[in-house]
Enzyme design. Structure first.
Site, short mmCIF file in Angstrom:
data_model
loop_
_atom_site.label_atom_id
_atom_site.label_comp_id
_atom_site.label_asym_id
_atom_site.label_seq_id
_atom_site.Cartn_x
_atom_site.Cartn_y
_atom_site.Cartn_z
CE1 TYR A 26 -4.35 -2.20 5.15
CE2 TYR A 26 -3.30 -0.08 4.72
CZ TYR A 26 -3.87 -1.25 4.25
OH TYR A 26 -3.95 -1.47 2.91
CB SER A 38 -0.88 0.01 1.25
OG SER A 38 -1.49 1.28 1.43
#
Length: 243
Positions: free
Chosen positions: A137, A124
């Site tokens: 995350y 990501s």
């Protein structure tokens, strides 16, 4: 539709044999019914026993399998300035980091036996420019990025190529206008996968991927100040980015 499902369908439509996995049987059934010829296995990437069992089944049922895409991921709000919820911590780390490591480990001997094989890890942009409201995350994606670098080096003299896909903010399961349309992301990703690359970066992701350096905190502060200017933006980002 999430990134994983959309990517699986795109690869399927290109004539590849695709086996999808997930915890929800009904979702798996819906996807394979909509895509004749696609197969599915139930898998809980938070459970080492499930990973071991599924890996053995895949090797037995699909001996020609030579590509693994680690795409499972969950994103949940947390508070790095306060008390961290233990359930959020454990579930996020198990899914986003331990899952890909364990699944690749369970299949790597099989993959190395193939003339050509590929491991793809989906990370990501938040692994390079963290969103403070989802610190765990972001940290798991940063960790998976560095693990991918080590994995690529360790496999450099084998038949296994290691690729990292770095999605930007994508409209997965939502119509958030600030995010990249899912179809555009998949189209660009497929094109880049067709080249000799180690990282799949669509244009929207490059500015974030290039951020780390001596002054990386400036961009981190700017992103988080922008997202925090409206309290609801964090919630919107969280919901639309999960997959």
């Amino acid at each position: 539709m999430g990134i994983g499902c959309a990517l699986a369908e795109a690869l399927h439509h290109l004539g590849n044999k695709v086996i999808i996995s997930g915890r929800r049987k009904e979702r798996l059934d819906e996807t394979i019914q909509a895509n004749p010829g696609m197969s599915a296995v139930e898998l809980n990437v938070q459970d080492p026993a499930s990973i071991e069992m599924v890996a053995k089944k895949l090797i037995k049922d699909f001996p020609n399998m030579n590509v693994l895409i680690n795409n499972a991921g969950i994103i949940q709000p947390d508070d790095a300035a306060g008390v961290i919820d233990e359930d959020v911590l454990i579930s996020t780390v198990q899914t986003n980091l331990l899952g890909p490591i364990r699944l690749t480990s369970a299949l790597i001997v099989h993959l190395k036996s193939k003339e050509e094989a590929i491991v793809i890890n989906t990370t990501s942009i938040l692994g390079f420019v963290p969103l403070a409201a989802t610190a765990i995350y972001s940290a798991t994606k940063a960790a998976l990025h560095t693990y991918t670098l080590s994995q690529r080096y360790m496999l450099k003299d084998t038949s296994v190529k290691v690729i990292e896909i770095v999605p930007p903010w994508v409209q997965s399961n939502n119509d958030e206008p600030r995010a990249m349309p899912l179809s555009s992301f998949i189209d660009e990703t497929i094109k880049v996968l067709g080249t000799d690359t180690d990282e799949v970066l669509v244009e929207e992701a490059k500015i974030y991927r290039n951020n780390p350096g001596p002054n990386e905190g400036v961009f981190v502060t700017h992103l988080n100040d922008t997202m925090n200017s409206d309290g609801n933006k964090f919630l919107s980002f969280d919901k639309s980015y999960s997959r």
